[in-house]
Write a protein that holds these residues in place. Sequence first.
Motif, mmCIF file in Angstrom:
data_model
loop_
_atom_site.group_PDB
_atom_site.id
_atom_site.type_symbol
_atom_site.label_atom_id
_atom_site.label_comp_id
_atom_site.label_asym_id
_atom_site.label_seq_id
_atom_site.Cartn_x
_atom_site.Cartn_y
_atom_site.Cartn_z
ATOM 1 N N MET A 75 -68.423 93.635 -44.285
ATOM 2 C CA MET A 75 -67.472 92.884 -44.795
ATOM 3 C C MET A 75 -68.245 91.449 -44.749
ATOM 4 O O MET A 75 -68.804 91.041 -44.264
ATOM 5 C CB MET A 75 -66.476 92.763 -43.474
ATOM 6 C CG MET A 75 -65.175 91.786 -44.133
ATOM 7 S SD MET A 75 -64.436 91.205 -42.641
ATOM 8 C CE MET A 75 -63.789 92.621 -41.872
ATOM 9 N N ASN A 76 -67.821 90.603 -46.080
ATOM 10 C CA ASN A 76 -68.224 89.531 -46.366
ATOM 11 C C ASN A 76 -67.450 88.356 -45.616
ATOM 12 O O ASN A 76 -66.754 87.217 -46.230
ATOM 13 C CB ASN A 76 -68.064 89.289 -47.923
ATOM 14 C CG ASN A 76 -68.615 88.118 -48.299
ATOM 15 O OD1 ASN A 76 -69.506 87.403 -47.583
ATOM 16 N ND2 ASN A 76 -68.274 87.611 -49.383
ATOM 17 N N LEU A 77 -67.746 88.238 -44.389
ATOM 18 C CA LEU A 77 -66.962 87.173 -43.471
ATOM 19 C C LEU A 77 -67.750 86.183 -43.431
ATOM 20 O O LEU A 77 -68.884 86.172 -42.640
ATOM 21 C CB LEU A 77 -66.520 87.765 -42.171
ATOM 22 C CG LEU A 77 -66.164 86.955 -41.060
ATOM 23 C CD1 LEU A 77 -64.530 86.716 -41.329
ATOM 24 C CD2 LEU A 77 -66.067 87.621 -39.635
ATOM 25 N N ALA A 78 -67.138 84.866 -43.681
ATOM 26 C CA ALA A 78 -67.805 83.623 -43.388
ATOM 27 C C ALA A 78 -67.123 83.130 -41.908
ATOM 28 O O ALA A 78 -66.106 82.998 -41.892
ATOM 29 C CB ALA A 78 -67.453 82.649 -44.691
ATOM 30 N N ASP B 205 -64.503 79.371 -52.194
ATOM 31 C CA ASP B 205 -64.579 80.741 -52.784
ATOM 32 C C ASP B 205 -64.005 81.730 -51.706
ATOM 33 O O ASP B 205 -64.213 83.012 -52.243
ATOM 34 C CB ASP B 205 -66.136 80.856 -53.070
ATOM 35 C CG ASP B 205 -66.844 81.023 -51.656
ATOM 36 O OD1 ASP B 205 -66.475 80.594 -50.546
ATOM 37 O OD2 ASP B 205 -67.963 81.701 -51.630
ATOM 38 N N ARG B 206 -63.474 81.594 -50.784
ATOM 39 C CA ARG B 206 -62.496 82.373 -49.790
ATOM 40 C C ARG B 206 -61.372 82.996 -50.449
ATOM 41 O O ARG B 206 -60.665 82.285 -50.863
ATOM 42 C CB ARG B 206 -62.557 81.821 -48.466
ATOM 43 C CG ARG B 206 -63.889 81.254 -48.051
ATOM 44 C CD ARG B 206 -65.027 82.547 -47.510
ATOM 45 N NE ARG B 206 -65.744 83.078 -48.384
ATOM 46 C CZ ARG B 206 -66.671 84.122 -48.248
ATOM 47 N NH1 ARG B 206 -66.410 84.906 -47.345
ATOM 48 N NH2 ARG B 206 -67.415 84.297 -49.390
ATOM 49 N N ASP B 207 -60.943 84.107 -50.421
ATOM 50 C CA ASP B 207 -59.656 84.552 -50.615
ATOM 51 C C ASP B 207 -58.585 84.592 -49.506
ATOM 52 O O ASP B 207 -57.626 84.872 -49.691
ATOM 53 C CB ASP B 207 -59.793 85.905 -51.503
ATOM 54 C CG ASP B 207 -60.073 87.150 -50.536
ATOM 55 O OD1 ASP B 207 -60.636 86.745 -49.234
ATOM 56 O OD2 ASP B 207 -60.223 87.931 -51.217
ATOM 57 N N LEU B 208 -59.263 84.424 -48.110
ATOM 58 C CA LEU B 208 -58.367 84.630 -47.180
ATOM 59 C C LEU B 208 -58.942 83.533 -46.090
ATOM 60 O O LEU B 208 -60.255 83.752 -45.683
ATOM 61 C CB LEU B 208 -58.173 85.908 -46.358
ATOM 62 C CG LEU B 208 -57.441 85.846 -44.996
ATOM 63 C CD1 LEU B 208 -55.877 85.543 -45.322
ATOM 64 C CD2 LEU B 208 -57.522 87.262 -44.415
ATOM 65 N N THR C 147 -57.359 88.442 -54.116
ATOM 66 C CA THR C 147 -56.613 87.591 -53.864
ATOM 67 C C THR C 147 -56.821 86.320 -54.625
ATOM 68 O O THR C 147 -58.295 86.201 -54.497
ATOM 69 C CB THR C 147 -56.116 87.388 -52.476
ATOM 70 O OG1 THR C 147 -55.952 88.816 -51.750
ATOM 71 C CG2 THR C 147 -55.242 86.363 -51.999
ATOM 72 N N ALA C 148 -56.205 85.166 -54.823
ATOM 73 C CA ALA C 148 -56.578 84.041 -55.169
ATOM 74 C C ALA C 148 -57.502 83.182 -54.266
ATOM 75 O O ALA C 148 -57.165 83.529 -52.987
ATOM 76 C CB ALA C 148 -55.519 83.115 -55.708
ATOM 77 N N THR C 149 -58.286 82.732 -54.644
ATOM 78 C CA THR C 149 -59.596 81.765 -53.663
ATOM 79 C C THR C 149 -58.527 80.474 -52.962
ATOM 80 O O THR C 149 -57.626 80.135 -53.662
ATOM 81 C CB THR C 149 -60.551 81.251 -54.256
ATOM 82 O OG1 THR C 149 -60.298 80.173 -55.531
ATOM 83 C CG2 THR C 149 -61.503 82.260 -55.078
ATOM 84 N N ARG C 150 -59.116 79.870 -52.073
ATOM 85 C CA ARG C 150 -58.344 78.884 -51.609
ATOM 86 C C ARG C 150 -58.529 77.742 -52.600
ATOM 87 O O ARG C 150 -57.524 76.838 -52.617
ATOM 88 C CB ARG C 150 -59.163 78.383 -50.164
ATOM 89 C CG ARG C 150 -58.864 79.373 -48.886
ATOM 90 C CD ARG C 150 -57.471 79.882 -49.070
ATOM 91 N NE ARG C 150 -56.704 78.813 -48.597
ATOM 92 C CZ ARG C 150 -55.246 78.996 -48.872
ATOM 93 N NH1 ARG C 150 -54.724 80.442 -49.176
ATOM 94 N NH2 ARG C 150 -54.470 78.164 -48.650
ATOM 95 N N ASP C 151 -59.536 77.550 -53.317
ATOM 96 C CA ASP C 151 -59.794 76.766 -54.372
ATOM 97 C C ASP C 151 -58.615 76.816 -55.296
ATOM 98 O O ASP C 151 -58.009 75.672 -55.706
ATOM 99 C CB ASP C 151 -61.039 76.835 -55.152
ATOM 100 C CG ASP C 151 -61.430 75.514 -55.891
ATOM 101 O OD1 ASP C 151 -61.302 74.244 -55.283
ATOM 102 O OD2 ASP C 151 -61.800 75.461 -57.148
ATOM 103 N N ALA D 9 -61.344 90.386 -49.790
ATOM 104 C CA ALA D 9 -62.627 90.347 -50.255
ATOM 105 C C ALA D 9 -63.605 89.551 -49.572
ATOM 106 O O ALA D 9 -64.858 89.678 -49.671
ATOM 107 C CB ALA D 9 -62.601 90.255 -51.875
ATOM 108 N N ALA D 10 -63.317 88.298 -49.628
ATOM 109 C CA ALA D 10 -63.892 87.177 -48.951
ATOM 110 C C ALA D 10 -63.425 86.353 -48.052
ATOM 111 O O ALA D 10 -62.803 85.050 -48.297
ATOM 112 C CB ALA D 10 -64.240 86.232 -50.036
#
Length: 256
Positions: free
Chosen positions: A1-4, A71-74, A165-169, A103-104
């Motif tokens: 998973m691409n977890l930041a 660039d995060r979607d959640l 899902t839409a990014t936070r931006d 996804a991100a």
Amino acid sequence: MNLAVVLVSPKTPGNIGSAARAMLNMGAADLRLVAPRCDYLDSQATAMAVHAADLLRSARVYPTLREALADRDLSVGTSARVRADLPPGRHPATLRPLVRAAAAPALVFGPEETGLINSDLEQCQVTVRIPTGDYASLNLAQAVLLVCYEFLQGGEDHSANERKTATRDDMEAMYGHLRETMQLIGYTDAVRARHTLRLWRAMLDRALMSSAESRLFRGFLRQVHWKVQDAARRGQDALPPAAGPAEATDDTGSGK
């Protein structure tokens, strides 16, 4: 998973290094720092990171939380307190399917002394609260370890969601547009706008919009702006019921 993992305004190098070590233990590799108040590559940080020194050195630094989440979607905020006007924190395990379907995703932690402030939590779609005993005081690395475990190692794997899902931006731009529109049509004013927008955020973030859906919504807002400006040009006191010349034929809803 691409977890930041995003640390907002961390105070001490040792805490940053320990958080990096906790991330490596749980399989997370994307460390982001927002306006750190110390040298995150200090010898104390690298000593506490142990084998996660490379992860620490690859950390990215951002001036604002919004930029770190662009660039995060959640985004999942962390808080041990109940906040007015904001949804209560949820048990980490209940958020696991949501995070694993993203996804991100991003996991956001606040400063050691205060935790995340309300304006930070507003930028997170959901809030997680780590259940503890009566003494609810975890250090930063402990919190990172526990929540990363729940999202990355705990329970059974869930299949990835194909829906993007839409990014936070995307979402923050949409919320800025929504605020302008609410004030333009008199739905709210400058004093009440922040509270009103929090309620809209809570509702719209639950929808987990796609990028196309956020553009669709902004197309509607652009049409509202056009209609108000057209009425002003014509000197009309009230908006006519008919739609403007730019009918919504696509997901942009562009007006004149």
